[in-house]
Scaffold this motif. Structure first.
Motif: not given
Ligand SMILES: [K+]
Ligand SMILES: NC(=O)C1=CN([C@@H]2O[C@H](COP(=O)(O)OP(=O)(O)OC[C@H]3O[C@@H](n4cnc5c(N)ncnc54)[C@H](OP(=O)(O)O)[C@@H]3O)[C@@H](O)[C@H]2O)[C@@H](O)CC1
Length: 514
Positions: A59, A127-130, A159, A161-163
């Motif tokens: 992600n 948001d590309a954390l998880f 991105i 799914i919400p992290s």
């Molecule tokens: K995400």
């Protein structure tokens, strides 16, 4: 539209790379490219600062690839990496290298709250954390980062799914989930988007086609699927010019007791508006005048009792039965239901107090005709299957009951689920205005009517739920949520049928939830 589990999506990813002879980094490039196109189409080069927060898995890799594409097109981008571990995915590392090749403004490695940037309310957060690889709740300073992002009024785009949300598992920590305004998800929506506890974190989403192997997507049995208009339209059966009322079934509807006759009026009107040929209503004697006056199209069959139901004669062989609306739970009524089950083989609709009676007398489960449709509201469902720990536990309990007794059970909610043996269907119509007294009575009448007309039980359930939601949507559009009443839903059933055949405008947002 199918919904796959995270495991199935990883498999689709693997098969796609194998069949199309591309690397997973190529697939990531395609995925990030779709996000870039979406943003670029809307932003048209606007110099709004974009803050991209990346994790260390794929992600995060998507976030890095997106950052590079935006930088290459002259956007104002800051990329941050939550550097909470030395672990990195291969595609992350490749994209980390690639972004360094296009800018001197390298991604900022964050190792604690001191590194959190200030974000202006007009900026954009990505948001590309998880992604779907989340395995546990977000903890420590990374959770603080999520809280930091959530405290900002800036627009948040997630991105995939919400992290902090699991694709198909319960919400582990509601505080530690990015409150994204919009989610761009890859290929197909995730189960979490449709269930009450997790769906609240996904107010809007779009599914972006990243070209995963079509054969895999077609041939693989999904964990659930979303019911959209084309599917319901395909179920609809045209009427024969030479048909007569006897061709559209004779529904027997039994229920009502003193003070709750309105439920039967609503169900009866909805059943007739949904097209059954004949309707007989079985009510306590005290309900006779009410029913005959409010629903002149229905025939009425009075109970032996004045105020409650004590027997439901079916010796005249109705096509099907819908039972339970506003019926009360007296002992004589329980006996009447037991006899009804014993004398009936064809599937029926079982609602409200009939369900409460079954919950009280669990041995009644064994005599419910196979294929019957149970339409509990959340309280009734809890009495039927017991207290659940989370949305997935609830689904599992319902699935087991469906399998064991060969039943179809509705799990009502913002996205009502129709669960039958080996299948979960997620409804896509409806709105919060429909959370109103009598709405469920209308639904039971509609499903009973479809069943009487000869639709297969599972199809009657899916169609009934879809058309009911569609009628509710039309009521809400005209009246606003607050003024939606069960009668208003019922009076738009005709519109909901007509809407099935209305020409669609060309699709703009393929997977929008609204
Ligand atoms: K995400
Ligand atoms: N499949 C597809 O179709 C495509 C997928 N693509 C993209 O890949 C994404 C999935 O990527 P991914 O598998 O690398 O998982 P992701 O969520 O980035 O992170 C996993 C890492 O985080 C860690 N970790 C987990 N939870 C944690 C926690 N609470 N706190 C701390 N650490 C935690 C976990 O460590 P572990 O659990 O192993 O210890 C692992 O290191 C997907 O959502 C999509 O964006 C597209 O590019 C192309 C097509």
């Amino acid at each position: 539209m199918k919904i796959f589990s995270a495991e199935q999506l990883y498999e689709a990813d693997r098969i796609t790379c194998e069949k199309q002879q591309i690397s997973s980094t190529d697939l990531m490039e395609r995925a990030a490219g779709q996000i870039f196109n979406w943003l670029n189409t809307r932003m048209q080069g606007a110099q709004v600062p974009i803050h991209i927060f990346c994790g260390i898995g794929n992600n995060g890799g998507d976030g890095l690839a997106l950052g590079r594409m935006l930088i290459n097109h002259g956007y104002k981008v800051e990329v941050y990496i939550a550097n909470f571990t030395d672990k990195r995915s291969k595609c992350f590392l490749i994209n980390y290298g690639r972004i360094k090749d296009v800018t001197k403004n390298w991604p900022k490695l964050m190792s604690g709250p001191d590194d959190f940037p200030e974000i202006h309310p007009d900026d954009i957060i990505v948001d590309a954390l998880f992604g779907i690889g989340l395995t546990r709740a977000i903890e420590g300073w990374v959770k603080e980062l999520v809280l930091h992002l959530n405290s900002s009024p800036a627009f948040k785009l997630a991105i995939d799914i919400p992290s902090g949300l699991s694709a198909n598992g319960p919400v582990l920590d509601p505080e530690g989930v990015v409150r994204a305004n919009h989610t761009l998800t890859f290929q197909t929506p995730k189960m979490a988007f449709f269930l009450p506890k997790s769906g609240q974190f996904v107010p809007y989403f779009e599914a972006l086609d990243i070209g995963l192997d079509p054969q895999y997507l077609i041939e693989t049995k999904p964990m659930a699927s979303i019911v959209l208009k084309p599917e319901v339209k395909s179920f609809y059966r045209q009427r024969n010019k030479y048909s007569h009322k006897g061709d559209y079934g004779h529904l027997l509807m039994a229920g009502g007791n003193q003070g709750q006759m309105g439920a039967m009026v609503l169900s009866s009107q909805a059943a007739l508006r949904t097209g059954c040929g004949l309707l007989t209503v079985h009510v306590p004697k005290c309900g006779l005048d009410i029913l005959q006056t409010a629903v002149p199209e229905a025939m009425a069959q009075p109970d032996l009792e004045e105020l409650t139901i004590s027997d439901i004669p079916v010796n005249w062989s109705p096509t099907t039965v819908a039972v339970g609306m506003g019926m009360g739970t007296k002992a004589e009524t329980a006996e009447a239901i037991k006899t009804l089950f014993a004398q009936t083989e064809q599937p029926m609709v079982i609602d409200a107090d009939a369900l409460n009676l079954i919950s009280e007398h669990q041995n009644m489960f064994d005599s419910i005709p196979q294929g019957s449709i149970l339409t509990p509201h959340p309280g009734e469902l809890k009495r039927l299957v017991g207290e659940w720990t989370d949305d997935y536990d609830k689904i599992e309990r319902v699935k087991q009951l469906c399998e064991k007794h060969q039943l179809i059970i509705l799990v009502k909610g913002a996205n009502t689920l129709v669960i039958g043996p080996g299948l979960i269907k997620i409804n896509s119509t409806g709105n919060p205005g429909m959370a109103t007294a009598g709405s469920g009575d209308v639904l039971s009448g509609m499903i009973g009517s479809l069943l009487a007309q000869g639709y297969e039980p599972i199809i009657a359930a899916i169609m009934g739920v879809y058309l009911h939601g569609s009628a509710g949507n039309m009521a809400a559009t005209e009246l606003g949520f607050e003024a939606v009443t069960a009668s208003e839903i019922s009076s738009r059933i005709s519109e909901s049928f007509l809407e099935l055949f209305r020409e669609e405008a060309p699709p703009q947002n393929s997977g929008s939830k609204e």
